[in-house]
Write a protein that holds these residues in place. Structure first.
Motif, PDB file in Angstrom:
ATOM      1  N   MET A   1       3.431 -15.209  14.536  1.00 36.09           N
ATOM      2  CA  MET A   1       4.288 -14.134  15.053  1.00 36.09           C
ATOM      3  C   MET A   1       4.577 -13.122  13.951  1.00 36.09           C
ATOM      4  N   SER A   2       4.733 -11.871  14.323  1.00 39.39           N
ATOM      5  CA  SER A   2       4.921 -10.802  13.356  1.00 39.39           C
ATOM      6  C   SER A   2       6.169 -10.000  13.704  1.00 39.39           C
ATOM      7  N   LEU A   3       6.623  -9.219  12.726  1.00 41.51           N
ATOM      8  CA  LEU A   3       7.697  -8.256  12.931  1.00 41.51           C
ATOM      9  C   LEU A   3       7.242  -6.896  12.429  1.00 41.51           C
ATOM     10  N   PHE A   4       7.784  -5.842  13.035  1.00 42.25           N
ATOM     11  CA  PHE A   4       7.463  -4.475  12.657  1.00 42.25           C
ATOM     12  C   PHE A   4       8.698  -3.837  12.033  1.00 42.25           C
ATOM     13  N   ILE A   5       8.506  -3.160  10.900  1.00 38.91           N
ATOM     14  CA  ILE A   5       9.646  -2.576  10.205  1.00 38.91           C
ATOM     15  C   ILE A   5       9.343  -1.147   9.779  1.00 38.91           C
ATOM     16  N   THR A   6      10.389  -0.350   9.711  1.00 38.74           N
ATOM     17  CA  THR A   6      10.291   0.990   9.138  1.00 38.74           C
ATOM     18  C   THR A   6      11.668   1.425   8.673  1.00 38.74           C
ATOM     19  N   SER A   7      11.681   2.256   7.653  1.00 37.16           N
ATOM     20  CA  SER A   7      12.895   2.973   7.279  1.00 37.16           C
ATOM     21  C   SER A   7      12.849   4.333   7.962  1.00 37.16           C
ATOM     22  N   ALA A 131      15.114 -12.100  11.576  1.00 38.10           N
ATOM     23  CA  ALA A 131      14.005 -13.054  11.568  1.00 38.10           C
ATOM     24  C   ALA A 131      13.545 -13.392  12.976  1.00 38.10           C
ATOM     25  N   ASN A 132      12.282 -13.806  13.074  1.00 38.50           N
ATOM     26  CA  ASN A 132      11.829 -14.526  14.259  1.00 38.50           C
ATOM     27  C   ASN A 132      11.666 -15.980  13.831  1.00 38.50           C
ATOM     28  N   ASP A 133      10.778 -16.720  14.479  1.00 29.64           N
ATOM     29  CA  ASP A 133      10.648 -18.131  14.137  1.00 29.64           C
ATOM     30  C   ASP A 133      10.093 -18.350  12.736  1.00 29.64           C
ATOM     31  N   THR A 237       2.337  -7.601  -3.733  1.00 31.97           N
ATOM     32  CA  THR A 237       3.315  -7.036  -2.802  1.00 31.97           C
ATOM     33  C   THR A 237       3.123  -5.524  -2.730  1.00 31.97           C
ATOM     34  N   GLU A 238       3.041  -4.988  -1.509  1.00 36.40           N
ATOM     35  CA  GLU A 238       2.938  -3.530  -1.366  1.00 36.40           C
ATOM     36  C   GLU A 238       4.299  -2.900  -1.627  1.00 36.40           C
ATOM     37  N   ILE A 239       4.342  -1.957  -2.563  1.00 33.57           N
ATOM     38  CA  ILE A 239       5.588  -1.294  -2.933  1.00 33.57           C
ATOM     39  C   ILE A 239       5.651   0.065  -2.261  1.00 33.57           C
ATOM     40  N   ILE A 240       6.712   0.300  -1.495  1.00 37.77           N
ATOM     41  CA  ILE A 240       6.914   1.571  -0.791  1.00 37.77           C
ATOM     42  C   ILE A 240       8.274   2.128  -1.207  1.00 37.77           C
ATOM     43  N   VAL A 241       8.322   3.393  -1.545  1.00 41.28           N
ATOM     44  CA  VAL A 241       9.603   4.043  -1.826  1.00 41.28           C
ATOM     45  C   VAL A 241      10.048   4.762  -0.555  1.00 41.28           C
ATOM     46  N   ALA A 242      11.134   4.298   0.037  1.00 42.92           N
ATOM     47  CA  ALA A 242      11.641   4.890   1.275  1.00 42.92           C
ATOM     48  C   ALA A 242      12.248   6.266   0.985  1.00 42.92           C
ATOM     49  N   SER A 243      11.960   7.205   1.863  1.00 40.69           N
ATOM     50  CA  SER A 243      12.374   8.595   1.656  1.00 40.69           C
ATOM     51  C   SER A 243      13.757   8.877   2.226  1.00 40.69           C
ATOM     52  N   ARG A 244      14.441   9.831   1.612  1.00 39.18           N
ATOM     53  CA  ARG A 244      15.700  10.336   2.144  1.00 39.18           C
ATOM     54  C   ARG A 244      15.470  11.532   3.065  1.00 39.18           C
ATOM     55  N   TYR A 245      14.214  11.887   3.311  1.00 39.41           N
ATOM     56  CA  TYR A 245      13.889  13.061   4.125  1.00 39.41           C
ATOM     57  C   TYR A 245      13.043  12.749   5.355  1.00 39.41           C
ATOM     58  N   ALA A 246      12.453  11.561   5.407  1.00 39.72           N
ATOM     59  CA  ALA A 246      11.523  11.261   6.494  1.00 39.72           C
ATOM     60  C   ALA A 246      11.408   9.757   6.680  1.00 39.72           C
ATOM     61  N   GLU A 247      10.810   9.396   7.793  1.00 37.99           N
ATOM     62  CA  GLU A 247      10.544   7.991   8.083  1.00 37.99           C
ATOM     63  C   GLU A 247       9.345   7.492   7.281  1.00 37.99           C
ATOM     64  N   THR A 248       9.304   6.188   7.041  1.00 46.75           N
ATOM     65  CA  THR A 248       8.115   5.568   6.479  1.00 46.75           C
ATOM     66  C   THR A 248       7.168   5.222   7.623  1.00 46.75           C
ATOM     67  N   PRO A 249       5.921   4.877   7.330  1.00 47.55           N
ATOM     68  CA  PRO A 249       5.088   4.283   8.368  1.00 47.55           C
ATOM     69  C   PRO A 249       5.715   2.992   8.880  1.00 47.55           C
ATOM     70  N   VAL A 250       5.197   2.502   9.995  1.00 49.80           N
ATOM     71  CA  VAL A 250       5.584   1.191  10.508  1.00 49.80           C
ATOM     72  C   VAL A 250       4.706   0.146   9.844  1.00 49.80           C
ATOM     73  N   TYR A 251       5.327  -0.877   9.308  1.00 44.92           N
ATOM     74  CA  TYR A 251       4.594  -1.956   8.646  1.00 44.92           C
ATOM     75  C   TYR A 251       4.679  -3.223   9.481  1.00 44.92           C
ATOM     76  N   LYS A 252       3.538  -3.866   9.670  1.00 44.95           N
ATOM     77  CA  LYS A 252       3.480  -5.132  10.398  1.00 44.95           C
ATOM     78  C   LYS A 252       3.581  -6.258   9.388  1.00 44.95           C
ATOM     79  N   ILE A 253       4.592  -7.083   9.538  1.00 41.38           N
ATOM     80  CA  ILE A 253       4.850  -8.169   8.605  1.00 41.38           C
ATOM     81  C   ILE A 253       4.486  -9.496   9.275  1.00 41.38           C
ATOM     82  N   ILE A 254       3.599 -10.231   8.659  1.00 38.39           N
ATOM     83  CA  ILE A 254       3.174 -11.513   9.189  1.00 38.39           C
ATOM     84  C   ILE A 254       3.429 -12.598   8.157  1.00 38.39           C
ATOM     85  N   ALA A 255       3.566 -13.818   8.634  1.00 35.93           N
ATOM     86  CA  ALA A 255       3.801 -14.947   7.728  1.00 35.93           C
ATOM     87  C   ALA A 255       2.481 -15.488   7.229  1.00 35.93           C
TER      88      ALA A 255
END
Length: 255
Positions: A1-7, A131-133, A237-255
């Protein structure tokens, strides 16, 4: 199972973080307007109708600005402590106000949201694990110091939003008045780049796939500086700097 995240936005001008699965999602804080939240989610291909709740970390305006309109328009329950609600002055319909207790999970469909206390100059500040399972996402911003609560939860995360608010030299030499500098670095303000890097290098679990560095100061930090500071320590680990002006891409997080 995965989760999707964005700032959707991250900074003193507004903070809003989206975490969801295929059928439901939550927002942690809603510090940008309802209209701007909708626009950014639409650009990302995300639907507001998947959002089932808003969880509020604390009452500062950059975390609550959009809550009243969002909650009313979409009839979203707002999970908030009594102290945060009182100090934030939010005009919410009574039926939309839900409480939470530290370390007691709240179930939102297939998502489990657990709050825990943090050090910040607010009434009842909390951070969250969503979290999910199998997958755990942490939201660690507006933290004055890397306390045991933060470290223990960071060690469990497959991905995290981690505050890297200020560069110590830029803050020290910058234009802020002395009292404000002391508030920021005084143990109940914000995490410095150095503090965030120490959390990451000392406590990153081997399975952490994404780190979104968040809540950067406009005056006392620089996205390029932060990216270059963390990149040599990424270790996969992929390092992303979240912006104060725009959204980040959506990242799919898997275990």
């Amino acid at each position: 199972m995965s989760l999707f995240i964005t700032s959707l936005n991250s900074g003193s001008n507004g903070n809003c973080y989206y975490i969801g699965n295929d059928t439901e999602a939550v927002l942690v804080d809603a510090g940008i307007s309802c209209r701007e939240t909708e626009k950014r989610m639409l650009r990302l291909g995300l639907s507001m109708h998947l959002v089932k709740a808003i969880f509020v970390s604390h009452e500062h305006i950059d975390h609550i600005r959009g809550i009243t309109v969002l909650a009313k328009k979409y009839q979203l329950p707002v999970y908030i402590t009594a102290g945060t609600l009182s100090h934030g002055g939010l005009a919410l319909s009574e039926h939309l106000v839900m409480s939470f207790t530290a370390y007691t999970p709240v179930q939102i469909g297939g998502l489990s949201v657990t709050a825990f206390p943090k050090l910040h100059d607010a009434a009842e500040p909390h951070s969250f694990i969503v979290a999910n399972d199998v997958v755990k996402i942490g939201v660690f911003t507006d933290i004055g110091a890397p306390c045991e609560h933060v470290i223990r939860h960071f060690q469990q995360c497959h991905a995290a939003f981690l505050e890297a608010n200020y560069d110590e030299t830029m803050l020290d030499q910058g234009r802020y008045p002395y009292y404000l500098k002391n508030r920021i670095r005084g143990g109940k303000g914000h995490l410095s780049n150095k503090q965030a890097l120490e959390i990451f290098t000392l406590h990153r679990p081997a399975f952490m796939s994404h780190l979104l560095l968040s809540h950067l100061s406009q005056d006392n930090n620089n996205p390029t500086l932060v990216q270059e500071l963390f990149a040599p320590h990424a270790n996969g680990t992929e390092i992303i700097v979240a912006s104060r002006y725009a959204e980040t891409p959506v990242y799919k997080i898997i275990a």
